[in-house]
Design a protein around this motif. Structure first.
Motif, PDB file in Angstrom:
ATOM      1  N   HIS A  54      41.603  51.419  28.887  1.00 13.67           N
ATOM      2  CA  HIS A  54      40.188  51.055  28.722  1.00 13.67           C
ATOM      3  C   HIS A  54      39.574  50.626  30.041  1.00 13.67           C
ATOM      4  O   HIS A  54      38.417  50.980  30.355  1.00 13.67           O
ATOM      5  CB  HIS A  54      40.060  49.936  27.698  1.00 13.67           C
ATOM      6  CG  HIS A  54      40.302  50.393  26.287  1.00 13.67           C
ATOM      7  ND1 HIS A  54      40.479  49.523  25.229  1.00 13.67           N
ATOM      8  CD2 HIS A  54      40.387  51.638  25.752  1.00 13.67           C
ATOM      9  CE1 HIS A  54      40.665  50.209  24.110  1.00 13.67           C
ATOM     10  NE2 HIS A  54      40.637  51.507  24.426  1.00 13.67           N
ATOM     11  N   MET A  55      40.325  49.828  30.830  1.00 12.74           N
ATOM     12  CA  MET A  55      39.802  49.411  32.138  1.00 12.74           C
ATOM     13  C   MET A  55      39.553  50.625  33.027  1.00 12.74           C
ATOM     14  O   MET A  55      38.518  50.717  33.734  1.00 12.74           O
ATOM     15  CB  MET A  55      40.796  48.460  32.809  1.00 12.74           C
ATOM     16  CG  MET A  55      40.915  47.106  32.113  1.00 12.74           C
ATOM     17  SD  MET A  55      42.305  46.125  32.763  1.00 12.74           S
ATOM     18  CE  MET A  55      41.836  45.985  34.488  1.00 12.74           C
ATOM     19  N   GLN A  56      40.474  51.561  32.998  1.00 12.15           N
ATOM     20  CA  GLN A  56      40.320  52.764  33.815  1.00 12.15           C
ATOM     21  C   GLN A  56      39.105  53.575  33.365  1.00 12.15           C
ATOM     22  O   GLN A  56      38.306  54.048  34.181  1.00 12.15           O
ATOM     23  CB  GLN A  56      41.594  53.592  33.747  1.00 12.15           C
ATOM     24  CG  GLN A  56      41.623  54.772  34.704  1.00 12.15           C
ATOM     25  CD  GLN A  56      42.950  55.509  34.640  1.00 12.15           C
ATOM     26  OE1 GLN A  56      43.711  55.337  33.698  1.00 12.15           O
ATOM     27  NE2 GLN A  56      43.229  56.321  35.637  1.00 12.15           N
ATOM     28  N   GLN A  57      38.905  53.710  32.047  1.00  8.57           N
ATOM     29  CA  GLN A  57      37.763  54.473  31.540  1.00  8.57           C
ATOM     30  C   GLN A  57      36.438  53.767  31.847  1.00  8.57           C
ATOM     31  O   GLN A  57      35.426  54.412  32.138  1.00  8.57           O
ATOM     32  CB  GLN A  57      37.915  54.674  30.030  1.00  8.57           C
ATOM     33  CG  GLN A  57      39.076  55.578  29.644  1.00  8.57           C
ATOM     34  CD  GLN A  57      38.951  56.970  30.256  1.00  8.57           C
ATOM     35  OE1 GLN A  57      37.875  57.583  30.221  1.00  8.57           O
ATOM     36  NE2 GLN A  57      40.053  57.454  30.848  1.00  8.57           N
ATOM     37  N   ILE A 110      39.643  43.075  46.696  1.00  9.19           N
ATOM     38  CA  ILE A 110      40.936  43.589  47.171  1.00  9.19           C
ATOM     39  C   ILE A 110      40.769  45.023  47.627  1.00  9.19           C
ATOM     40  O   ILE A 110      39.956  45.777  47.095  1.00  9.19           O
ATOM     41  CB  ILE A 110      42.006  43.491  46.076  1.00  9.19           C
ATOM     42  CG1 ILE A 110      41.566  44.253  44.836  1.00  9.19           C
ATOM     43  CG2 ILE A 110      42.300  42.042  45.722  1.00  9.19           C
ATOM     44  CD1 ILE A 110      42.586  44.277  43.743  1.00  9.19           C
ATOM     45  N   ALA A 111      41.518  45.363  48.646  1.00 11.35           N
ATOM     46  CA  ALA A 111      41.445  46.719  49.194  1.00 11.35           C
ATOM     47  C   ALA A 111      42.399  47.670  48.511  1.00 11.35           C
ATOM     48  O   ALA A 111      42.348  48.876  48.734  1.00 11.35           O
ATOM     49  CB  ALA A 111      41.735  46.688  50.692  1.00 11.35           C
ATOM     50  N   VAL A 112      43.321  47.120  47.675  1.00 10.99           N
ATOM     51  CA  VAL A 112      44.305  47.965  47.000  1.00 10.99           C
ATOM     52  C   VAL A 112      43.612  48.696  45.873  1.00 10.99           C
ATOM     53  O   VAL A 112      43.003  48.074  44.988  1.00 10.99           O
ATOM     54  CB  VAL A 112      45.470  47.120  46.467  1.00 10.99           C
ATOM     55  CG1 VAL A 112      46.459  48.007  45.731  1.00 10.99           C
ATOM     56  CG2 VAL A 112      46.149  46.378  47.620  1.00 10.99           C
ATOM     57  N   LEU A 113      43.643  49.992  45.908  1.00 10.29           N
ATOM     58  CA  LEU A 113      43.059  50.793  44.843  1.00 10.29           C
ATOM     59  C   LEU A 113      44.082  50.975  43.726  1.00 10.29           C
ATOM     60  O   LEU A 113      45.285  50.950  43.940  1.00 10.29           O
ATOM     61  CB  LEU A 113      42.596  52.150  45.390  1.00 10.29           C
ATOM     62  CG  LEU A 113      41.556  52.086  46.522  1.00 10.29           C
ATOM     63  CD1 LEU A 113      41.187  53.484  46.979  1.00 10.29           C
ATOM     64  CD2 LEU A 113      40.298  51.334  46.059  1.00 10.29           C
ATOM     65  N   GLY A 114      43.555  51.144  42.501  1.00 11.87           N
ATOM     66  CA  GLY A 114      44.439  51.267  41.345  1.00 11.87           C
ATOM     67  C   GLY A 114      44.643  49.916  40.679  1.00 11.87           C
ATOM     68  O   GLY A 114      43.771  49.037  40.752  1.00 11.87           O
ATOM     69  N   ARG A 126      44.480  41.155  35.530  1.00  9.38           N
ATOM     70  CA  ARG A 126      44.849  42.549  35.781  1.00  9.38           C
ATOM     71  C   ARG A 126      43.600  43.240  36.308  1.00  9.38           C
ATOM     72  O   ARG A 126      42.559  43.258  35.631  1.00  9.38           O
ATOM     73  CB  ARG A 126      45.322  43.205  34.497  1.00  9.38           C
ATOM     74  CG  ARG A 126      45.742  44.637  34.612  1.00  9.38           C
ATOM     75  CD  ARG A 126      47.094  44.798  35.226  1.00  9.38           C
ATOM     76  NE  ARG A 126      47.634  46.136  35.024  1.00  9.38           N
ATOM     77  CZ  ARG A 126      48.705  46.603  35.649  1.00  9.38           C
ATOM     78  NH1 ARG A 126      49.375  45.796  36.493  1.00  9.38           N
ATOM     79  NH2 ARG A 126      49.152  47.813  35.418  1.00  9.38           N
ATOM     80  N   VAL A 127      43.680  43.776  37.505  1.00  7.34           N
ATOM     81  CA  VAL A 127      42.507  44.351  38.175  1.00  7.34           C
ATOM     82  C   VAL A 127      42.733  45.830  38.434  1.00  7.34           C
ATOM     83  O   VAL A 127      43.799  46.225  38.924  1.00  7.34           O
ATOM     84  CB  VAL A 127      42.206  43.620  39.499  1.00  7.34           C
ATOM     85  CG1 VAL A 127      40.977  44.226  40.182  1.00  7.34           C
ATOM     86  CG2 VAL A 127      41.997  42.132  39.249  1.00  7.34           C
ATOM     87  N   PHE A 128      41.692  46.640  38.078  1.00  6.46           N
ATOM     88  CA  PHE A 128      41.717  48.059  38.417  1.00  6.46           C
ATOM     89  C   PHE A 128      40.555  48.319  39.365  1.00  6.46           C
ATOM     90  O   PHE A 128      39.403  47.994  39.078  1.00  6.46           O
ATOM     91  CB  PHE A 128      41.544  48.918  37.171  1.00  6.46           C
ATOM     92  CG  PHE A 128      41.493  50.396  37.459  1.00  6.46           C
ATOM     93  CD1 PHE A 128      42.637  51.093  37.800  1.00  6.46           C
ATOM     94  CD2 PHE A 128      40.277  51.082  37.438  1.00  6.46           C
ATOM     95  CE1 PHE A 128      42.587  52.450  38.086  1.00  6.46           C
ATOM     96  CE2 PHE A 128      40.223  52.440  37.716  1.00  6.46           C
ATOM     97  CZ  PHE A 128      41.379  53.129  38.042  1.00  6.46           C
ATOM     98  N   SER A 129      40.877  48.900  40.521  1.00  5.71           N
ATOM     99  CA  SER A 129      39.864  49.175  41.554  1.00  5.71           C
ATOM    100  C   SER A 129      39.722  50.674  41.740  1.00  5.71           C
ATOM    101  O   SER A 129      40.724  51.404  41.821  1.00  5.71           O
ATOM    102  CB  SER A 129      40.246  48.520  42.888  1.00  5.71           C
ATOM    103  OG  SER A 129      40.371  47.114  42.733  1.00  5.71           O
ATOM    104  N   LEU A 130      38.448  51.119  41.810  1.00  3.46           N
ATOM    105  CA  LEU A 130      38.138  52.542  41.991  1.00  3.46           C
ATOM    106  C   LEU A 130      37.083  52.653  43.070  1.00  3.46           C
ATOM    107  O   LEU A 130      36.038  51.977  43.014  1.00  3.46           O
ATOM    108  CB  LEU A 130      37.620  53.138  40.673  1.00  3.46           C
ATOM    109  CG  LEU A 130      37.157  54.599  40.739  1.00  3.46           C
ATOM    110  CD1 LEU A 130      38.341  55.525  41.034  1.00  3.46           C
ATOM    111  CD2 LEU A 130      36.483  54.999  39.421  1.00  3.46           C
ATOM    112  N   GLN A 131      37.287  53.477  44.066  1.00  3.14           N
ATOM    113  CA  GLN A 131      36.338  53.661  45.180  1.00  3.14           C
ATOM    114  C   GLN A 131      35.631  55.004  45.053  1.00  3.14           C
ATOM    115  O   GLN A 131      36.273  56.029  44.832  1.00  3.14           O
ATOM    116  CB  GLN A 131      37.062  53.579  46.524  1.00  3.14           C
ATOM    117  CG  GLN A 131      36.120  53.643  47.716  1.00  3.14           C
ATOM    118  CD  GLN A 131      36.860  53.473  49.034  1.00  3.14           C
ATOM    119  OE1 GLN A 131      38.071  53.649  49.088  1.00  3.14           O
ATOM    120  NE2 GLN A 131      36.129  53.131  50.094  1.00  3.14           N
ATOM    121  N   THR A 132      34.284  54.915  45.134  1.00  8.27           N
ATOM    122  CA  THR A 132      33.467  56.136  45.180  1.00  8.27           C
ATOM    123  C   THR A 132      32.932  56.299  46.594  1.00  8.27           C
ATOM    124  O   THR A 132      33.315  55.555  47.511  1.00  8.27           O
ATOM    125  CB  THR A 132      32.324  56.030  44.168  1.00  8.27           C
ATOM    126  OG1 THR A 132      31.445  54.967  44.563  1.00  8.27           O
ATOM    127  CG2 THR A 132      32.857  55.745  42.762  1.00  8.27           C
TER     128      THR A 132
END
Length: 456
Positions: A54-57, A110-114, A126-132
């Motif tokens: 869900h976080m990813q979506q 945070i700079a860590v993606l994913g 729990r953190v999900f990071s996405l860069q556009t």
């Protein structure tokens, strides 16, 4: 470790039923705990997979971007009503936060993606990071939410077990009580018995673990019954045999009292003394027989040739008085398991019988033969007396049986019975036959090779 084992053993109840119940209930509780732990881990893994998805979506849904001046906190929204369990933040590539779903979330950029786990607000998120191309989208969730959901699912899984626990306790109690019912039946049978009731205990429907114990108990009852019967017969025979010498002593005493002169008085006193000696010998033999029949099986190694030499020394005076040549022939050194004093009594009784029934000037020989290692050891006593007819040899080993043809010899009929009792204690066999060399009786005591090996 041994002290700990004894301490734990002391904490266990003495009742077998309570021990079984304690172990079974402990096993049920342990199984429930393991099931709860596995259910919690499984639910937590499923919750992680579901919420991560869900976080990813959610992050992918925001890839189209937000206006640069977008604000996450609208007018009139009370920060205390915000939900900090699920947080969304959007950052520009230059590091400017342009959107947050909750003011003051204080999640680090945070700079860590994913996916990554970070510490914030006194807990783990729990953190999900996405860069556009223009923004960095962060979606975070408090891990306590997932853990709480996993605990709730685990508890719901254990709820049926908790509901069934009382039924399981009753089922275990019933099963244990029914399984131990045959043991209780045996206990009641033994409790209701009289002291002289040695009949076998019923082995019907006994568990396999209890049946060997009851079988051994029945065998013990059988041995005790035989011992009681033997003692009863012994007492009856002894009472019968003692009646005659006691009556003879009374008559001899009366004869002494009626003696009219010194010569008659001396003859009566001599007869009385001889009667006392015979009664004393009878009592000694009765006691010896009783001791040998009741004694335990001996195991110490005994030099049989040395025992034969000592027995010959014991009867040397009696042999000399009758002019009998009693000696030890060329013998082998042989060691058998047994009791030295009992074996000495065995040989002495054989020699006493041989000297008593051998005419004056006769001969008595003793010999010990050890065959090859692992074979029997034979003790042989031969005499030049009248011997025993073949049809009487089996009876001669019984108590109070006198089958000698020499009427001048007197005895109680216990000598060979004592020999038989001692031989049986040592796992040996007594064989009666005719002496081809001397013409009289030949007695062979055969010590079996398996008993010799067992005592070696």
């Amino acid at each position: 470790m041994a002290k700990l084992s004894r301490a734990l053993h002391g904490l266990l109840p003495r009742s077998l039923r309570m021990r079984l119940l304690a172990f079974l209930l402990a096993a049920i509780v342990l199984a429930g705990a393991v099931q709860g732990a596995l259910a919690y881990r499984g639910a937590l893994a499923e919750a992680d997979a579901l919420f991560d998805y869900h976080m990813q979506q959610t992050a992918l849904a925001l890839r189209s971007g937000l206006p640069v001046d977008a604000q996450g906190l609208g007018p009139g929204l009370d920060p205390e009503d915000e939900n900090h369990e699920f947080i969304v933040q959007v950052w520009t590539n230059e590091g400017l936060r342009i959107f947050e779903s909750a003011v003051g979330a204080d999640l680090p950029q945070i700079a860590v993606l994913g996916f990554a786990n970070v510490q914030a607000r006194g807990g783990t998120y729990r953190v999900f990071s996405l860069q556009t191309r223009a923004q960095v989208i962060q979606v975070a969730q408090n891990m306590a939410v997932r853990q709480g959901m996993a605990r709730s699912l685990a508890l719901r899984t254990l709820a049926p077990l908790a509901f069934m626990a009382p039924l399981l306790v009753l089922a275990v109690w019933w099963g244990v009580s029914r399984s131990l019912a045959p043991v209780e039946r045996v206990r009641r049978q033994l409790a209701q018995r009289q002291a002289d009731d040695l009949s076998p205990v019923s082995e019907a429907q006994l568990p396999d673990e209890v049946q060997p114990l009851v079988s051994e108990l029945n065998l013990l009852f059988e041995r005790v019954q035989r011992a009681f019967e033997t003692q009863q017969h012994f007492v009856a025979d002894a009472a019968h045999e003692l009646r005659s010498p006691l009556a003879a002593l009374r008559l001899q005493l009366q004869g002494l009292q009626r003696a009219s002169d010194d010569a008659a008085r001396a003859a009566a006193a001599e007869r009385l003394s001889s009667g006392i000696d015979r009664a004393t010998r009878l009592v000694e033999q009765l006691l010896a027989l009783a001791r040998q029949e009741a004694a335990a099986t001996p195991t110490e190694p005994v030099d049989l040739r040395a025992v034969a030499q000592l027995a010959l020394a014991d009867v040397a005076a009696a042999a000399q008085a009758r002019g009998t040549d009693a000696g030890l022939l060329d013998s082998d050194a042989a060691t058998v398991p047994g009791n030295a004093e009992a074996l000495r009594m065995l040989v002495r009784n054989l020699l006493d019988n041989a000297i008593k029934y051998t005419p004056p000037g006769g001969r008595v020989d003793v010999q010990v033969r050890a065959e090859a290692p692992g074979h029997a050891v034979r003790l042989t006593v031969e005499d030049s007396g009248p011997g025993i007819a073949p049809e009487h040899r089996d009876r001669a080993l019984q108590r109070f049986v006198r089958v000698g043809s020499d009427s001048a010899a007197t005895g109680s009929g216990l000598g060979l019975a004592i020999v038989q009792a001692i031989a049986q204690r040592h796992g040996a066999a007594v064989e009666l036959g005719a002496s081809e060399r001397l013409g009289g009786l030949r007695v062979v005591v055969v010590f079996a090779p398996e008993n010799i090996a067992a005592g070696a």
